[in-house]
Design a protein around this motif. Sequence first.
Motif, PDB file in Angstrom:
ATOM      1  N   GLU A   4       5.721  13.293   9.403  1.00  0.00           N
ATOM      2  CA  GLU A   4       6.312  12.032   8.938  1.00  0.00           C
ATOM      3  C   GLU A   4       6.694  11.122  10.101  1.00  0.00           C
ATOM      4  N   ALA A   5       7.240  11.712  11.159  1.00  0.00           N
ATOM      5  CA  ALA A   5       7.637  10.897  12.303  1.00  0.00           C
ATOM      6  C   ALA A   5       6.436  10.188  12.923  1.00  0.00           C
ATOM      7  N   GLU A   6       5.328  10.913  13.097  1.00  0.00           N
ATOM      8  CA  GLU A   6       4.135  10.289  13.671  1.00  0.00           C
ATOM      9  C   GLU A   6       3.475   9.345  12.683  1.00  0.00           C
ATOM     10  N   ALA A   7       3.427   9.726  11.421  1.00  0.00           N
ATOM     11  CA  ALA A   7       2.826   8.857  10.403  1.00  0.00           C
ATOM     12  C   ALA A   7       3.560   7.519  10.327  1.00  0.00           C
ATOM     13  N   SER A   8       4.872   7.555  10.470  1.00  0.00           N
ATOM     14  CA  SER A   8       5.668   6.327  10.385  1.00  0.00           C
ATOM     15  C   SER A   8       5.343   5.373  11.525  1.00  0.00           C
ATOM     16  N   MET A  26       0.843  -1.187   0.000  1.00  0.00           N
ATOM     17  CA  MET A  26       0.000   0.000   0.000  1.00  0.00           C
ATOM     18  C   MET A  26       0.885   1.248   0.000  1.00  0.00           C
ATOM     19  N   LYS A  27       0.542   2.220  -0.846  1.00  0.00           N
ATOM     20  CA  LYS A  27       1.312   3.453  -0.938  1.00  0.00           C
ATOM     21  C   LYS A  27       0.413   4.643  -0.615  1.00  0.00           C
ATOM     22  N   LEU A  28       0.863   5.468   0.335  1.00  0.00           N
ATOM     23  CA  LEU A  28       0.085   6.620   0.773  1.00  0.00           C
ATOM     24  C   LEU A  28       0.854   7.905   0.501  1.00  0.00           C
ATOM     25  N   LEU A  29       0.152   8.893  -0.029  1.00  0.00           N
ATOM     26  CA  LEU A  29       0.710  10.229  -0.231  1.00  0.00           C
ATOM     27  C   LEU A  29       0.194  11.118   0.890  1.00  0.00           C
ATOM     28  N   VAL A  30       1.095  11.654   1.699  1.00  0.00           N
ATOM     29  CA  VAL A  30       0.730  12.503   2.830  1.00  0.00           C
ATOM     30  C   VAL A  30       1.121  13.939   2.492  1.00  0.00           C
ATOM     31  N   ILE A  31       0.123  14.814   2.397  1.00  0.00           N
ATOM     32  CA  ILE A  31       0.346  16.190   1.959  1.00  0.00           C
ATOM     33  C   ILE A  31       0.235  17.144   3.140  1.00  0.00           C
ATOM     34  N   ASN A  41       3.967  -3.108   5.687  1.00  0.00           N
ATOM     35  CA  ASN A  41       3.983  -3.129   4.222  1.00  0.00           C
ATOM     36  C   ASN A  41       3.429  -1.852   3.599  1.00  0.00           C
ATOM     37  N   THR A  42       3.234  -0.801   4.388  1.00  0.00           N
ATOM     38  CA  THR A  42       2.727   0.474   3.865  1.00  0.00           C
ATOM     39  C   THR A  42       3.889   1.433   3.627  1.00  0.00           C
TER      40      THR A  42
END
Length: 251
Positions: free
Chosen positions: A19-23, A1-6, A29-30
């Motif tokens: 990015e730190a929290e999203a990770s 799964m690939k997510l674009l975070v804007i 596998n995302t």
Amino acid sequence: MKLLVINPNTSQDVTRLIEAEASRSIRPNTELTMATAPFGVAYIETRAESLIGGYAAMQIAAEHYQQYDAIVVAAFGDPGLTALREIMPIPVVGMTEAAVLSACQQGGRFSVIAISQRIQAWYRECIASYGLEGRLASIRALDEPLQHIGQVQENQGERLIELGRRAVEEDGADVLILAGAPLAGLARSVADRMPVPALDGVTCALIQAQAMVDMAAQTPAAGSYTQPPTKPCQGLGAPLAALVGRQPVDA
């Protein structure tokens, strides 16, 4: 799964916090790709700034969406969220909507802890647009100018915690939302100091984006979120014009 975070704000420091929290909120596998608004303001506080941030988010999404399974709009207030849903063939999730819906699943009323007084009106309007103003106990916010948007947590962390406690004790909040991309990760680090659940919009949005991909919802062929009508466009980049006008810019 690939997510674009804007990040619709222009601050790279804020993007790093997101990015730190999203990770921490994705499955093994995302894959995450971060994008920062190329124009606009360092952090959004007003309706006008939200419109600018929404346009920046639409431009980024139009240029890159074909490589991804879902998009996350990583700014509280969800700049451009409904417009993106109207033109995107993949799921689009916003921090505010994800956080308030998650809060409603954990308690009766929620409070939002924000980084500035000016931001409150826009937040209230956003929550009302989701039909949840009756579940909002309060919005409590810092009341002094921010010295550095990327260091709000370090500089104002204790005050934010105190605002959260007051929202519980004085406003009757069952759940707290630590709002805004500059606060990404704070809820996780102070959860044991809060008397009620504390939510992070980034966490909520990333978890829900993955769930939306899992559900494999069909792209609507009718209703208000179906493809926009074909019409001429002027002054838009080709990727955005192809989505908004359904035809090339020079047609």
